[in-house]
Structure formats: structure tokens, C-alpha cells
Design a protein around this motif. Structure first.
Motif, PDB file in Angstrom:
ATOM      1  N   PRO A  36      63.851  26.255  55.492  1.00  0.00           N
ATOM      2  CA  PRO A  36      63.094  27.407  55.988  1.00  0.00           C
ATOM      3  C   PRO A  36      61.699  27.029  56.497  1.00  0.00           C
ATOM      4  N   ALA A  37      61.077  26.025  55.883  1.00  0.00           N
ATOM      5  CA  ALA A  37      59.746  25.618  56.336  1.00  0.00           C
ATOM      6  C   ALA A  37      59.808  25.047  57.750  1.00  0.00           C
ATOM      7  N   LEU A  38      60.848  24.305  58.075  1.00  0.00           N
ATOM      8  CA  LEU A  38      60.991  23.748  59.415  1.00  0.00           C
ATOM      9  C   LEU A  38      61.225  24.858  60.432  1.00  0.00           C
ATOM     10  N   ALA A  39      62.080  25.787  60.098  1.00  0.00           N
ATOM     11  CA  ALA A  39      62.337  26.903  61.000  1.00  0.00           C
ATOM     12  C   ALA A  39      61.070  27.730  61.215  1.00  0.00           C
ATOM     13  N   GLY A  40      60.304  27.945  60.163  1.00  0.00           N
ATOM     14  CA  GLY A  40      59.043  28.672  60.289  1.00  0.00           C
ATOM     15  C   GLY A  40      58.042  27.932  61.148  1.00  0.00           C
ATOM     16  N   PHE A  41      57.998  26.616  61.006  1.00  0.00           N
ATOM     17  CA  PHE A  41      57.083  25.812  61.819  1.00  0.00           C
ATOM     18  C   PHE A  41      57.451  25.897  63.295  1.00  0.00           C
ATOM     19  N   VAL A  42      58.728  25.827  63.603  1.00  0.00           N
ATOM     20  CA  VAL A  42      59.171  25.913  65.005  1.00  0.00           C
ATOM     21  C   VAL A  42      58.827  27.275  65.591  1.00  0.00           C
ATOM     22  N   VAL A  43      59.026  28.338  64.817  1.00  0.00           N
ATOM     23  CA  VAL A  43      58.679  29.683  65.289  1.00  0.00           C
ATOM     24  C   VAL A  43      57.174  29.795  65.507  1.00  0.00           C
ATOM     25  N   LEU A  44      56.388  29.273  64.587  1.00  0.00           N
ATOM     26  CA  LEU A  44      54.934  29.307  64.728  1.00  0.00           C
ATOM     27  C   LEU A  44      54.480  28.496  65.936  1.00  0.00           C
ATOM     28  N   LEU A  45      55.074  27.346  66.149  1.00  0.00           N
ATOM     29  CA  LEU A  45      54.740  26.509  67.302  1.00  0.00           C
ATOM     30  C   LEU A  45      55.055  27.236  68.606  1.00  0.00           C
ATOM     31  N   ALA A  46      56.198  27.879  68.684  1.00  0.00           N
ATOM     32  CA  ALA A  46      56.561  28.638  69.888  1.00  0.00           C
ATOM     33  C   ALA A  46      55.590  29.788  70.111  1.00  0.00           C
ATOM     34  N   ALA A  47      55.168  30.443  69.042  1.00  0.00           N
ATOM     35  CA  ALA A  47      54.215  31.549  69.176  1.00  0.00           C
ATOM     36  C   ALA A  47      52.861  31.057  69.683  1.00  0.00           C
ATOM     37  N   VAL A  48      52.411  29.903  69.195  1.00  0.00           N
ATOM     38  CA  VAL A  48      51.122  29.351  69.644  1.00  0.00           C
ATOM     39  C   VAL A  48      51.200  28.965  71.114  1.00  0.00           C
ATOM     40  N   PHE A  49      52.291  28.347  71.545  1.00  0.00           N
ATOM     41  CA  PHE A  49      52.437  27.991  72.954  1.00  0.00           C
ATOM     42  C   PHE A  49      52.488  29.240  73.833  1.00  0.00           C
ATOM     43  N   ALA A  50      53.197  30.263  73.398  1.00  0.00           N
ATOM     44  CA  ALA A  50      53.274  31.503  74.172  1.00  0.00           C
ATOM     45  C   ALA A  50      51.896  32.161  74.275  1.00  0.00           C
ATOM     46  N   LEU A  51      51.156  32.163  73.188  1.00  0.00           N
ATOM     47  CA  LEU A  51      49.812  32.738  73.196  1.00  0.00           C
ATOM     48  C   LEU A  51      48.880  31.956  74.117  1.00  0.00           C
ATOM     49  N   SER A  52      48.942  30.634  74.045  1.00  0.00           N
ATOM     50  CA  SER A  52      48.069  29.828  74.901  1.00  0.00           C
ATOM     51  C   SER A  52      48.439  29.971  76.371  1.00  0.00           C
ATOM     52  N   TYR A  53      49.737  30.111  76.668  1.00  0.00           N
ATOM     53  CA  TYR A  53      50.156  30.329  78.053  1.00  0.00           C
ATOM     54  C   TYR A  53      49.621  31.671  78.563  1.00  0.00           C
ATOM     55  N   GLY A  54      49.691  32.688  77.730  1.00  0.00           N
ATOM     56  CA  GLY A  54      49.185  34.003  78.112  1.00  0.00           C
ATOM     57  C   GLY A  54      47.689  34.000  78.356  1.00  0.00           C
ATOM     58  N   VAL A  55      46.951  33.330  77.490  1.00  0.00           N
ATOM     59  CA  VAL A  55      45.501  33.238  77.660  1.00  0.00           C
ATOM     60  C   VAL A  55      45.165  32.454  78.926  1.00  0.00           C
ATOM     61  N   GLY A  56      45.879  31.371  79.183  1.00  0.00           N
ATOM     62  CA  GLY A  56      45.635  30.586  80.390  1.00  0.00           C
ATOM     63  C   GLY A  56      45.954  31.356  81.650  1.00  0.00           C
ATOM     64  N   SER A  57      47.013  32.137  81.619  1.00  0.00           N
ATOM     65  CA  SER A  57      47.358  32.959  82.784  1.00  0.00           C
ATOM     66  C   SER A  57      46.312  34.033  83.030  1.00  0.00           C
ATOM     67  N   ALA A  58      45.784  34.602  81.962  1.00  0.00           N
ATOM     68  CA  ALA A  58      44.769  35.647  82.102  1.00  0.00           C
ATOM     69  C   ALA A  58      43.439  35.068  82.593  1.00  0.00           C
ATOM     70  N   ALA A  59      43.138  33.831  82.200  1.00  0.00           N
ATOM     71  CA  ALA A  59      41.860  33.219  82.573  1.00  0.00           C
ATOM     72  C   ALA A  59      41.853  32.805  84.041  1.00  0.00           C
ATOM     73  N   GLY A  60      42.998  32.489  84.594  1.00  0.00           N
ATOM     74  CA  GLY A  60      43.062  32.100  85.997  1.00  0.00           C
ATOM     75  C   GLY A  60      42.824  30.610  86.168  1.00  0.00           C
ATOM     76  N   PRO A  61      42.642  30.180  87.420  1.00  0.00           N
ATOM     77  CA  PRO A  61      42.453  28.754  87.685  1.00  0.00           C
ATOM     78  C   PRO A  61      41.136  28.237  87.105  1.00  0.00           C
ATOM     79  N   VAL A  62      41.109  26.972  86.793  1.00  0.00           N
ATOM     80  CA  VAL A  62      39.932  26.373  86.171  1.00  0.00           C
ATOM     81  C   VAL A  62      38.802  26.220  87.169  1.00  0.00           C
TER      82      VAL A  62
END
Length: 79
Positions: free
Chosen positions: A21-47
Motif C-alpha cells: 500500500p505504501a508503494l501505491a500511495g507513493f505513485v498516486v502522490l507522485l502523479a498528483a504532484v506532477f499534475a499540480l505542477s503541470y497545471g501551475v506551469g500552464s497557468a503561468a505561461g511561457p518563461v
């Protein structure tokens, strides 16, 4: 001998090997962090929105590796 048959345990419906269960939780948390960072990057626009390519090929990486102006040197001379 008592004539009794050995007890049989029912087999579980899921496969014998399951990720911890700890591995499955880590994978879910990792996917959530990547999704959040992608959303923030899309909202911020080009560098650097004002940065554009120049017309030259300088720095394009398509060079042959020739370092012009290095006359007199020979590869493998050992000196």
C-alpha cells in the motif's frame, strides 16, 4: 488415521502478489504532484515570452566540432 480430509482454504480473488500500500500511495502522490505542477506551469505561461530565435545558426548544435583557428595541432601527437 482418522479418515478426515485435509482442510482446503478458499483462494483469494486477487492475485497472490500485490504492491504494498505504501508503494501505491507513493505513485498516486507522485502523479498528483506532477499534475499540480503541470497545471501551475500552464497557468503561468511561457518563461520568457519576448525571447525569439535569431537568424544565425550559432548555438544550434549542428556544427561539425571543428574548432577553427587551431592550426598546427594534430590529434594523437602526444605533445
Amino acid at each position: 488415521m482418522t479418515g478426515r480430509q485435509p482442510e482446503t482454504r478458499p483462494r483469494p480473488a486477487w492475485p497472490r502478489w500485490a504492491p504494498p500500500p505504501a508503494l501505491a500511495g507513493f505513485v498516486v502522490l507522485l502523479a498528483a504532484v506532477f499534475a499540480l505542477s503541470y497545471g501551475v506551469g500552464s497557468a503561468a505561461g511561457p518563461v520568457a515570452p519576448g525571447l525569439h530565435r535569431t537568424g544565425s545558426d550559432a548555438g544550434s548544435g549542428g556544427g561539425t566540432g571543428d574548432m577553427g583557428g587551431m592550426g598546427g595541432t594534430h590529434p594523437g601527437s602526444g605533445r
